[in-house]
Motif scaffolding. Sequence first.
Motif, PDB file in Angstrom:
ATOM      1  N   ALA A   1      35.899  59.909  40.136  1.00  0.00           N
ATOM      2  CA  ALA A   1      35.106  60.287  41.309  1.00  0.00           C
ATOM      3  C   ALA A   1      33.611  60.173  41.059  1.00  0.00           C
ATOM      4  O   ALA A   1      32.821  60.058  42.009  1.00  0.00           O
ATOM      5  N   ARG A   2      33.205  60.191  39.793  1.00  0.00           N
ATOM      6  CA  ARG A   2      31.774  60.075  39.476  1.00  0.00           C
ATOM      7  C   ARG A   2      31.297  58.628  39.425  1.00  0.00           C
ATOM      8  O   ARG A   2      30.090  58.366  39.484  1.00  0.00           O
ATOM      9  N   LEU A   3      32.207  57.692  39.288  1.00  0.00           N
ATOM     10  CA  LEU A   3      31.817  56.295  39.085  1.00  0.00           C
ATOM     11  C   LEU A   3      31.083  55.676  40.276  1.00  0.00           C
ATOM     12  O   LEU A   3      30.096  54.956  40.083  1.00  0.00           O
ATOM     13  N   PRO A   4      31.521  55.892  41.529  1.00  0.00           N
ATOM     14  CA  PRO A   4      30.866  55.205  42.654  1.00  0.00           C
ATOM     15  C   PRO A   4      29.374  55.471  42.755  1.00  0.00           C
ATOM     16  O   PRO A   4      28.615  54.594  43.198  1.00  0.00           O
ATOM     17  N   ARG A   5      28.914  56.664  42.361  1.00  0.00           N
ATOM     18  CA  ARG A   5      27.501  57.006  42.506  1.00  0.00           C
ATOM     19  C   ARG A   5      26.678  56.697  41.251  1.00  0.00           C
ATOM     20  O   ARG A   5      25.470  56.941  41.230  1.00  0.00           O
ATOM     21  N   ALA A   6      27.339  56.164  40.247  1.00  0.00           N
ATOM     22  CA  ALA A   6      26.624  55.911  38.997  1.00  0.00           C
ATOM     23  C   ALA A   6      25.638  54.763  39.112  1.00  0.00           C
ATOM     24  O   ALA A   6      24.608  54.741  38.430  1.00  0.00           O
ATOM     25  N   VAL A   7      25.939  53.819  39.994  1.00  0.00           N
ATOM     26  CA  VAL A   7      25.107  52.630  40.137  1.00  0.00           C
ATOM     27  C   VAL A   7      25.385  52.032  41.515  1.00  0.00           C
ATOM     28  O   VAL A   7      26.487  52.161  42.042  1.00  0.00           O
ATOM     29  N   ALA A   8      24.385  51.417  42.107  1.00  0.00           N
ATOM     30  CA  ALA A   8      24.577  50.776  43.402  1.00  0.00           C
ATOM     31  C   ALA A   8      25.390  49.492  43.248  1.00  0.00           C
ATOM     32  O   ALA A   8      25.297  48.795  42.239  1.00  0.00           O
TER      33      ALA A   8
ATOM     34  N   ASN B   1      27.857  46.633  42.425  1.00  0.00           N
ATOM     35  CA  ASN B   1      28.644  46.428  41.200  1.00  0.00           C
ATOM     36  C   ASN B   1      30.078  46.918  41.361  1.00  0.00           C
ATOM     37  O   ASN B   1      30.645  47.559  40.474  1.00  0.00           O
ATOM     38  N   ALA B   2      30.687  46.599  42.514  1.00  0.00           N
ATOM     39  CA  ALA B   2      32.025  47.114  42.815  1.00  0.00           C
ATOM     40  C   ALA B   2      33.077  46.615  41.831  1.00  0.00           C
ATOM     41  O   ALA B   2      34.016  47.350  41.495  1.00  0.00           O
ATOM     42  N   GLY B   3      32.943  45.376  41.370  1.00  0.00           N
ATOM     43  CA  GLY B   3      33.925  44.846  40.435  1.00  0.00           C
ATOM     44  C   GLY B   3      33.917  45.592  39.113  1.00  0.00           C
ATOM     45  O   GLY B   3      34.974  45.911  38.557  1.00  0.00           O
ATOM     46  N   ALA B   4      32.729  45.876  38.600  1.00  0.00           N
ATOM     47  CA  ALA B   4      32.621  46.618  37.348  1.00  0.00           C
ATOM     48  C   ALA B   4      33.170  48.027  37.514  1.00  0.00           C
ATOM     49  O   ALA B   4      33.892  48.540  36.640  1.00  0.00           O
ATOM     50  N   LYS B   5      32.834  48.668  38.634  1.00  0.00           N
ATOM     51  CA  LYS B   5      33.339  50.022  38.872  1.00  0.00           C
ATOM     52  C   LYS B   5      34.861  50.024  39.022  1.00  0.00           C
ATOM     53  O   LYS B   5      35.547  50.912  38.504  1.00  0.00           O
ATOM     54  N   ALA B   6      35.396  49.023  39.720  1.00  0.00           N
ATOM     55  CA  ALA B   6      36.846  48.946  39.886  1.00  0.00           C
ATOM     56  C   ALA B   6      37.543  48.746  38.553  1.00  0.00           C
ATOM     57  O   ALA B   6      38.630  49.294  38.317  1.00  0.00           O
ATOM     58  N   ALA B   7      36.933  47.969  37.653  1.00  0.00           N
ATOM     59  CA  ALA B   7      37.545  47.719  36.355  1.00  0.00           C
ATOM     60  C   ALA B   7      37.711  49.017  35.563  1.00  0.00           C
ATOM     61  O   ALA B   7      38.774  49.291  34.985  1.00  0.00           O
ATOM     62  N   VAL B   8      36.660  49.828  35.527  1.00  0.00           N
ATOM     63  CA  VAL B   8      36.742  51.102  34.805  1.00  0.00           C
ATOM     64  C   VAL B   8      37.685  52.055  35.525  1.00  0.00           C
ATOM     65  O   VAL B   8      38.481  52.770  34.890  1.00  0.00           O
ATOM     66  N   ASP B   9      37.625  52.068  36.842  1.00  0.00           N
ATOM     67  CA  ASP B   9      38.501  52.922  37.645  1.00  0.00           C
ATOM     68  C   ASP B   9      39.970  52.597  37.387  1.00  0.00           C
ATOM     69  O   ASP B   9      40.788  53.490  37.145  1.00  0.00           O
ATOM     70  N   VAL B  10      40.327  51.316  37.424  1.00  0.00           N
ATOM     71  CA  VAL B  10      41.712  50.906  37.181  1.00  0.00           C
ATOM     72  C   VAL B  10      42.124  51.250  35.752  1.00  0.00           C
ATOM     73  O   VAL B  10      43.247  51.728  35.516  1.00  0.00           O
ATOM     74  N   ALA B  11      41.236  51.022  34.788  1.00  0.00           N
ATOM     75  CA  ALA B  11      41.563  51.327  33.398  1.00  0.00           C
ATOM     76  C   ALA B  11      41.864  52.812  33.208  1.00  0.00           C
ATOM     77  O   ALA B  11      42.784  53.191  32.473  1.00  0.00           O
ATOM     78  N   LEU B  12      41.105  53.674  33.890  1.00  0.00           N
ATOM     79  CA  LEU B  12      41.356  55.111  33.800  1.00  0.00           C
ATOM     80  C   LEU B  12      42.681  55.481  34.461  1.00  0.00           C
ATOM     81  O   LEU B  12      43.430  56.335  33.951  1.00  0.00           O
ATOM     82  N   HIS B  13      42.996  54.861  35.584  1.00  0.00           N
ATOM     83  CA  HIS B  13      44.294  55.102  36.219  1.00  0.00           C
ATOM     84  C   HIS B  13      45.434  54.592  35.329  1.00  0.00           C
ATOM     85  O   HIS B  13      46.480  55.259  35.208  1.00  0.00           O
TER      86      HIS B  13
ATOM     87  N   ASN C   1      41.378  42.655  55.111  1.00  0.00           N
ATOM     88  CA  ASN C   1      41.835  42.274  53.775  1.00  0.00           C
ATOM     89  C   ASN C   1      41.063  43.132  52.771  1.00  0.00           C
ATOM     90  O   ASN C   1      39.840  43.014  52.653  1.00  0.00           O
ATOM     91  N   VAL C   2      41.767  44.011  52.076  1.00  0.00           N
ATOM     92  CA  VAL C   2      41.159  44.948  51.139  1.00  0.00           C
ATOM     93  C   VAL C   2      41.309  44.410  49.714  1.00  0.00           C
ATOM     94  O   VAL C   2      42.407  44.012  49.307  1.00  0.00           O
ATOM     95  N   LYS C   3      40.206  44.416  48.961  1.00  0.00           N
ATOM     96  CA  LYS C   3      40.227  43.942  47.577  1.00  0.00           C
ATOM     97  C   LYS C   3      39.529  44.954  46.680  1.00  0.00           C
ATOM     98  O   LYS C   3      38.468  45.479  47.030  1.00  0.00           O
ATOM     99  N   LEU C   4      40.098  45.202  45.515  1.00  0.00           N
ATOM    100  CA  LEU C   4      39.527  46.192  44.604  1.00  0.00           C
ATOM    101  C   LEU C   4      38.129  45.804  44.152  1.00  0.00           C
ATOM    102  O   LEU C   4      37.269  46.668  43.985  1.00  0.00           O
ATOM    103  N   ALA C   5      37.885  44.524  43.952  1.00  0.00           N
ATOM    104  CA  ALA C   5      36.569  44.086  43.491  1.00  0.00           C
ATOM    105  C   ALA C   5      35.503  44.233  44.568  1.00  0.00           C
ATOM    106  O   ALA C   5      34.313  44.104  44.287  1.00  0.00           O
ATOM    107  N   LYS C   6      35.917  44.505  45.811  1.00  0.00           N
ATOM    108  CA  LYS C   6      34.969  44.813  46.882  1.00  0.00           C
ATOM    109  C   LYS C   6      34.814  46.315  47.089  1.00  0.00           C
ATOM    110  O   LYS C   6      33.719  46.794  47.381  1.00  0.00           O
ATOM    111  N   THR C   7      35.905  47.059  46.965  1.00  0.00           N
ATOM    112  CA  THR C   7      35.860  48.495  47.263  1.00  0.00           C
ATOM    113  C   THR C   7      35.344  49.331  46.091  1.00  0.00           C
ATOM    114  O   THR C   7      34.781  50.400  46.293  1.00  0.00           O
ATOM    115  N   GLY C   8      35.574  48.861  44.867  1.00  0.00           N
ATOM    116  CA  GLY C   8      35.094  49.575  43.688  1.00  0.00           C
ATOM    117  C   GLY C   8      36.042  50.594  43.114  1.00  0.00           C
ATOM    118  O   GLY C   8      35.804  51.110  42.018  1.00  0.00           O
TER     119      GLY C   8
END
Length: 371
Positions: A88-95, A97-109, A274-281
């Motif tokens: 939940a803290r990742l989206p506000r860490a940086v403007a 960069n949705a792909g990078a945020k999604a990568a860390v988010d998926v790895a944590l899941h 069309n929803v994509k993780l690299a767009k949503t973050g």
Amino acid sequence: MSRIVDVSCTRVRARLHTPFVTALRRTETVDTVLVRVRDTDGVVGYGEAPQVWQVTGESLASATACVEQMLAPLVVGTDTDDWSATTARLPRAVARNAGAKAAVDVALHDLAARRSGVRLAELLRTTYGDPAAHPPRTVTTDVTLSAGDADALAAAAVARVADGFGTLKLKVGTDAATDVARVRAVREAVGPDPVLRLDANQGWTPEDAVDVVRALEAADLGVELVEQPVPGEDVEGLAWVRARVGLPVMADEALFTAYDLERILRLGAADAINVKLAKTGSLAAAAALLRRAAEHGLGTMVGSMMETHVGLGAAASLVAAVPTSGTNDLDAAWWAAASPYDGGITYDGPVITLPDVPGLGIERLHEDAVA
């Protein structure tokens, strides 16, 4: 108590068995950043951030810098049981960069699912979907026909139908004057049964889009929908097109955030998304978009960038947990000449099978795939 001790990035390159061509680019490889999150017990979760200059603006260098400099410090040292608060803290860490945020988010899941001994789809179902539902082991995908001339598209269509695919996604938008002829060539080559959907990848002006779509309607070629006919930022133009054609219009590059979806709904700009993780973050944001769109009667689909089996495994797990209304667009890893990993999802034509093991099921990265 287990804690996150390391977040690392590795650049991966996977060669495609066939060049992938759209109105935006041509590529013969998938170039991506594999993110690993490791805890004190040695358990590892995986995610990936694909390089997509023309859509997200992210590169291998920018995704790596974002993960290492901005996201990893938020994750390292956190309790693995608090993974939900950490994501939940990742989206506000940086403007952006949705792909990078999604990568860390998926790895944590992925890490959380592995530690709980459940498939990623099961974790996502209990977290974002219907807890009473049982996520399926398989998900069906369409297949993309790269942009090309009429003869090449027709030949590719016949080959993909022979591979078992029932939904074909034609890349158009490179030349409005000949797009109808290309679609007609494919329909004549494959017959009436396969579903045809078009993706212009922002390649038309609103005026050209209306002309082409009306011509397709007049030709009665059995097109299911037209995806992102105009530039993504031109949501007003998208709404203008939708108001003047009969074929359903799908938003892709116009949709990154919840704000984008509300704008699309307000303007009546699309029939489907069309929803994509690299767009949503994040997986949470993607699931929320799917639910919100469905509540308002929009069709839903999950897609991907050109990614490997890590990103596609996460997207397919999301579909298994939060079902969509139409056939999804998850063929990107099918284009790889070989998987760069041991473990993970497998393809049998249009059928993607999720591994019956905890998390994404990724075991290791092949050394020859390290870029």
